[in-house]
Design an enzyme around this catalytic site. Structure first.
Site, short mmCIF file in Angstrom:
data_model
loop_
_atom_site.label_atom_id
_atom_site.label_comp_id
_atom_site.label_asym_id
_atom_site.label_seq_id
_atom_site.Cartn_x
_atom_site.Cartn_y
_atom_site.Cartn_z
N THR A 139 -11.41 90.44 -0.03
CA THR A 139 -11.68 89.33 -0.93
C THR A 139 -13.10 89.40 -1.50
OG1 THR A 139 -12.04 86.91 -0.97
CG2 THR A 139 -12.29 87.99 1.13
N TYR A 185 -14.17 81.95 6.72
CA TYR A 185 -13.15 82.78 6.07
C TYR A 185 -13.75 84.09 5.56
CZ TYR A 185 -10.17 84.47 2.28
OH TYR A 185 -9.44 85.27 1.43
#
Length: 351
Positions: A139, A185
């Site tokens: 990501t 995250y």
């Protein structure tokens, strides 16, 4: 890896999800002899309130289309022993399973860690035992708030980089990942990113790390916490209120899901490429801000969308778009579906 065996059998983690569904459909359609094993534990239903029946529908559609070539196994990737047993004869593992919500990672960092870091390590160990190629869904959050250290300029409907090194080019793969807040995250995904790289350097496993920007497309359910393009489209059509955190001038590069999977296919089949880290998004030509998407939807749907504003989310990147030069040079890849065409596809599906 025995190259002649590459496309005989693939394992897709998170196989009942949005990207998992499209991955299976793409590869099974392109390779008539291929068999796909899909694993999923339907954690999305528990974490984000997404009805599990929608994910079961993905599995059903694939089974109806491809029959015995699709095998589905309900599995939590934290179950290392069972994962290794399932993966022992596969040639490629495409690892899409993850905890994907930043707010969820802040509320429950242990769960986030167990799924994204331990789960990824389990996948890599299973791949090492099977001598399988690994595709890891990373990501842009691995760059954390370092992105926000780049000077920006403010325009009527969007922010952009002010630094000519990045303006109109985007963030390259060698952009700093350290000395930065990431959110839990971002940390857990970065750990998986680094582990995936290390399994090439230490064990010689062919691994591809794809640092994804905003992926969207048909069959994406879209919730406020994740999948913002689909969420905006769905909320606009259904007359729901959209909450914009910050000014709404945040910019992202969006990438149509099938273009993402084509990049994976090119990596898997390029024999001379044994490893790679790639920033994977729509690039500078496919950037859009939150308020620009709202305006586009209002014009297309011919209705006023209900919105409200709230405080910035922790560590939100005001501008992020990918420099996709490396993908273009190494894999001869570029996005084929531009943002307007892709968003139209999503609107047509949701209407």
């Amino acid at each position: 890896m025995k190259l002649g065996r590459i496309m005989e059998k693939i394992l897709i983690t998170g196989g009942a999800g949005f990207i998992g569904y499209h991955t299976a459909d793409y590869f099974l359609s392109k390779y008539p002899e291929l068999k796909a094993i899909l694993v999923d534990n339907f954690m999305r239903a528990k974490l984000y309130g997404i009805p599990a029946n929608m994910q079961w529908e993905n599995v059903k559609l694939l089974k109806e289309k491809y029959g015995h070539r699709v095998e589905f196994i309900e599995l939590d990737i934290r179950d290392y022993k069972k994962l290794c047993e399932i993966a022992k004869n596969v040639n490629v593992i495409i690892h899409t399973a993850a905890q994907v919500g930043v707010p969820t990672s802040i509320k429950d960092p242990r769960l986030d860690y167990e799924i994204n870091t331990t789960g990824t390590l389990n996948v890599l160990e299973a791949a090492r035992k099977a001598d399988a190629i690994v595709i890891y869904c990373s990501t842009n959050k691995v760059y954390g708030e370092n992105v926000n250290k780049i000077p920006i300029e403010e325009h009527e409907t969007r922010y952009d980089y002010a630094d000519p090194k990045y303006k109109g080019r985007g963030i390259p793969e060698n952009f700093p990942i350290d000395l930065s807040a990431h959110t839990p995250y971002g940390v857990s995904k970065l750990a998986g990113d680094l582990y995936t790289q290390e399994y090439y350097y230490t064990y010689g496993l062919k691994t591809g790390v794809f640092r994804m920007s905003c992926i969207y497309g048909e069959r994406q359910l879209g919730i406020e916490e994740q999948g913002w393009v689909a969420w905006f489209v769905k909320a606009a059509i259904e007359g729901k209120t959209i909450t914009i955190y910050g000014t709404g001038k945040q910019v992202r590069d969006i990438l149509y899901v099938k273009d993402l999977i084509k990049a994976w296919d090119l990596f898997i089949n390029k024999k001379e490429v044994k490893h790679g880290v790639y920033n994977t998004g729509g690039g500078p030509e496919n950037t859009i801000s939150l308020v620009e998407l709202i305006k586009l939807l209002e014009e297309r749907l011919r209705k006023k969308i209900k919105i409200k504003y709230a405080d910035w989310r922790p560590h939100d990147q005001k501008v992020y778009y990918s420099d996709i030069t490396k993908l273009q040079q190494v894999l001869n890849w570029k996005p084929e579906v531009n943002k307007l065409k892709g968003i139209e596809k999503l609107i047509e599906e949701k209407l």
